[in-house]
Design a protein around this motif. Structure first.
Motif, short mmCIF file in Angstrom:
data_model
loop_
_atom_site.label_atom_id
_atom_site.label_comp_id
_atom_site.label_asym_id
_atom_site.label_seq_id
_atom_site.Cartn_x
_atom_site.Cartn_y
_atom_site.Cartn_z
N PRO A 8 -10.36 -41.13 -3.93
CA PRO A 8 -9.28 -40.92 -3.34
C PRO A 8 -9.66 -39.77 -2.26
N PRO A 9 -9.32 -39.30 -1.10
CA PRO A 9 -9.52 -38.41 -0.36
C PRO A 9 -8.99 -37.05 -0.97
N PRO A 10 -9.77 -35.98 -0.47
CA PRO A 10 -9.19 -34.62 -0.73
C PRO A 10 -7.81 -34.35 -0.36
N PRO A 11 -6.97 -33.94 -0.90
CA PRO A 11 -5.44 -33.70 -0.34
C PRO A 11 -5.29 -33.14 0.84
N GLU A 12 -6.35 -32.34 1.47
CA GLU A 12 -6.09 -31.69 2.70
C GLU A 12 -6.51 -32.81 3.86
N PHE A 13 -6.87 -34.01 3.45
CA PHE A 13 -7.25 -35.01 4.49
C PHE A 13 -6.18 -35.34 5.11
N TRP A 14 -4.84 -35.45 4.23
CA TRP A 14 -3.48 -35.97 4.89
C TRP A 14 -2.88 -34.90 6.18
N HIS A 15 -3.52 -33.73 6.08
CA HIS A 15 -2.99 -32.73 6.89
C HIS A 15 -3.98 -32.60 8.21
N ARG A 16 -5.02 -33.12 8.20
CA ARG A 16 -6.12 -32.90 9.31
C ARG A 16 -5.38 -33.48 10.51
N PRO A 17 -5.56 -32.78 11.67
CA PRO A 17 -4.81 -33.00 12.88
C PRO A 17 -5.26 -34.40 13.32
N ASP A 18 -6.62 -34.89 13.23
CA ASP A 18 -6.95 -36.22 13.56
C ASP A 18 -6.29 -37.33 12.70
N VAL A 19 -6.17 -36.98 11.40
CA VAL A 19 -5.40 -38.16 10.83
C VAL A 19 -4.05 -38.16 10.93
N VAL A 20 -3.48 -37.01 11.00
CA VAL A 20 -1.87 -36.90 11.36
C VAL A 20 -1.49 -37.47 12.48
N ASP A 21 -2.35 -37.15 13.66
CA ASP A 21 -2.29 -38.05 14.99
C ASP A 21 -2.34 -39.50 14.93
N ALA A 22 -3.17 -39.98 14.25
CA ALA A 22 -3.61 -41.24 13.73
C ALA A 22 -2.62 -42.01 13.17
N LEU A 23 -1.72 -41.29 12.19
CA LEU A 23 -0.66 -41.86 11.60
C LEU A 23 0.49 -41.64 12.52
N GLU A 24 0.86 -40.83 13.19
CA GLU A 24 1.73 -41.02 14.26
C GLU A 24 1.41 -41.93 15.18
N GLN A 25 0.41 -42.29 15.58
CA GLN A 25 0.24 -43.29 16.44
C GLN A 25 0.22 -44.53 15.76
N ARG A 26 0.40 -44.79 14.56
CA ARG A 26 0.12 -45.87 13.60
C ARG A 26 -1.12 -46.62 13.79
N ASP A 27 -2.33 -45.97 14.20
CA ASP A 27 -3.71 -46.19 14.35
C ASP A 27 -4.48 -46.35 12.88
N ILE A 28 -4.23 -47.45 12.29
CA ILE A 28 -4.90 -47.39 11.12
C ILE A 28 -6.47 -47.51 11.08
N GLY A 29 -6.96 -48.19 12.39
CA GLY A 29 -8.51 -48.18 12.40
C GLY A 29 -8.93 -46.59 12.54
#
Length: 72
Positions: A8-29
């Motif tokens: 599993p990724p570290p818990p802070e992974f889900w709060h990284r700006p690039d990951v948050v932005d990708a999730l908001e854009q629904r860019d699973i890639g």
């Protein structure tokens, strides 16, 4: 076939700006690529876990394919 176990990724992974932005854009890639970078997982192992061929994971990461629906 053996079950696939990925780190599993570290818990802070889900709060990284690039990951948050990708999730908001629904860019699973982007999420897959970032996940693989922090965990060292291969495209093949991620594909086996989610039921996609390695080539499909690669196409998602490169933006050549997008996920348009999800069956749960």
């Amino acid at each position: 076939m053996h079950p696939v176990h990925l780190q599993p990724p570290p818990p802070e992974f889900w709060h990284r700006p690039d990951v948050v932005d990708a999730l908001e854009q629904r860019d699973i890639g982007v999420v897959l690529r970032q996940y693989r970078e922090v965990t060292g997982a291969s495209q093949t192992s991620v594909g086996l876990l989610v039921g996609l061929a390695q080539s499909h994971v690669s196409a998602l990461e490169r933006g050549r394919r997008r996920i348009t629906s999800l069956d749960l």
